[in-house]
Design an enzyme around this catalytic site. Sequence first.
Site, PDB file in Angstrom:
ATOM      1  N   GLU A 210       0.672  -1.301  -0.176  1.00  0.00           N
ATOM      2  CA  GLU A 210      -0.029  -0.006  -0.051  1.00  0.00           C
ATOM      3  C   GLU A 210       0.910   1.261   0.013  1.00  0.00           C
ATOM      4  O   GLU A 210       2.081   0.979   0.423  1.00  0.00           O
ATOM      5  CB  GLU A 210      -0.813  -0.004   1.297  1.00  0.00           C
ATOM      6  CG  GLU A 210      -2.259   0.147   1.528  1.00  0.00           C
ATOM      7  CD  GLU A 210      -2.848   0.714   0.511  1.00  0.00           C
ATOM      8  OE1 GLU A 210      -2.505   1.503  -0.469  1.00  0.00           O
ATOM      9  OE2 GLU A 210      -4.225   1.114   0.821  1.00  0.00           O
ATOM     10  N   ASP A 211       0.314   2.223  -0.245  1.00  0.00           N
ATOM     11  CA  ASP A 211       1.374   3.629  -0.525  1.00  0.00           C
ATOM     12  C   ASP A 211       1.115   4.363   1.040  1.00  0.00           C
ATOM     13  O   ASP A 211       2.138   4.570   1.567  1.00  0.00           O
ATOM     14  CB  ASP A 211       0.686   4.589  -1.615  1.00  0.00           C
ATOM     15  CG  ASP A 211      -0.804   5.036  -1.539  1.00  0.00           C
ATOM     16  OD1 ASP A 211      -1.424   4.365  -0.667  1.00  0.00           O
ATOM     17  OD2 ASP A 211      -1.093   5.768  -2.459  1.00  0.00           O
TER      18      ASP A 211
ATOM     19  N   ASP B 157      -4.168   5.882   5.701  1.00  0.00           N
ATOM     20  CA  ASP B 157      -4.848   7.258   6.181  1.00  0.00           C
ATOM     21  C   ASP B 157      -6.044   7.043   7.206  1.00  0.00           C
ATOM     22  O   ASP B 157      -5.876   6.696   8.369  1.00  0.00           O
ATOM     23  CB  ASP B 157      -5.383   8.189   5.040  1.00  0.00           C
ATOM     24  CG  ASP B 157      -5.458   9.479   5.357  1.00  0.00           C
ATOM     25  OD1 ASP B 157      -5.876   9.833   6.570  1.00  0.00           O
ATOM     26  OD2 ASP B 157      -5.325  10.242   4.460  1.00  0.00           O
TER      27      ASP B 157
ATOM     28  N   PHE C 196      -1.249  16.734   3.989  1.00  0.00           N
ATOM     29  CA  PHE C 196      -1.414  16.259   2.633  1.00  0.00           C
ATOM     30  C   PHE C 196      -0.332  16.106   1.919  1.00  0.00           C
ATOM     31  O   PHE C 196       0.390  16.962   1.593  1.00  0.00           O
ATOM     32  CB  PHE C 196      -2.509  17.118   1.973  1.00  0.00           C
ATOM     33  CG  PHE C 196      -3.130  16.378   0.580  1.00  0.00           C
ATOM     34  CD1 PHE C 196      -4.174  15.268   0.788  1.00  0.00           C
ATOM     35  CD2 PHE C 196      -2.523  16.355  -0.534  1.00  0.00           C
ATOM     36  CE1 PHE C 196      -4.510  14.510   0.002  1.00  0.00           C
ATOM     37  CE2 PHE C 196      -3.345  15.553  -1.522  1.00  0.00           C
ATOM     38  CZ  PHE C 196      -4.183  14.782  -1.439  1.00  0.00           C
TER      39      PHE C 196
ATOM     40  N   ARG D  51       1.959  12.501  -9.093  1.00  0.00           N
ATOM     41  CA  ARG D  51       2.632  11.438  -8.765  1.00  0.00           C
ATOM     42  C   ARG D  51       4.131  11.120  -9.125  1.00  0.00           C
ATOM     43  O   ARG D  51       4.795  10.376  -8.504  1.00  0.00           O
ATOM     44  CB  ARG D  51       1.688  10.180  -9.490  1.00  0.00           C
ATOM     45  CG  ARG D  51       0.560  10.027  -9.198  1.00  0.00           C
ATOM     46  CD  ARG D  51      -0.233   8.716  -9.836  1.00  0.00           C
ATOM     47  NE  ARG D  51      -1.617   8.805  -9.564  1.00  0.00           N
ATOM     48  CZ  ARG D  51      -2.132   8.226  -8.743  1.00  0.00           C
ATOM     49  NH1 ARG D  51      -1.660   7.763  -7.528  1.00  0.00           N
ATOM     50  NH2 ARG D  51      -3.608   8.399  -8.590  1.00  0.00           N
TER      51      ARG D  51
END
Length: 183
Positions: free
Chosen positions: A103-104, A107, A156, A169
């Site tokens: 997973e990146d 959150d 963020f 990205r």
Amino acid sequence: MLIRSPEQDIERILFTEKTIAARVEAIASDLVSRLNGSRPVMICVLKGAAFFYIDLCRCMNCAMDMDFISISSYGAGTRSTGIVRLIKDLDCNITDRDVIIVEDIIDSGLTIQYLKQLLSARNPKSITTVSFLDKCARHDSSLKTDLTGFDIPDEFVVGYGLDYANYYRNLPYIGILKPECYR
């Protein structure tokens, strides 16, 4: 139309390309030692984890199968919608296999929770979760992954696969996006 450089939108860099590479190598080494010679199915959660996943797989000196899954809980915003949707499922059978979910970012924790439930129902031998980033302040501690690249503040972030509205990205680092860029 004038196109801005993505770097102009970054408030500050959290992790440089060099720092990221060193951490990815350490995670890869840890994973290989945990595998005890088994051939895992490495699952990339698209799109955000793609850069991390590819670098991680290249650093792992072991046999593996690679697959991709796409789910979403964000839409075009900066916060989870609370609804997880499966967009693209796996192509391979994971029954009796060691599975590594890559997973990146963790959150809200909804995505990893959803994936673990979805994939557990397919009877894998084991599931190991790996997240490049973790916003610990945003989710319950029970949703922590087995391996994490970096814990980050509740800001963020973009770059190294993470985006805002499908932009940023390709940045080779992790940076905090200026609030005026997404408000």
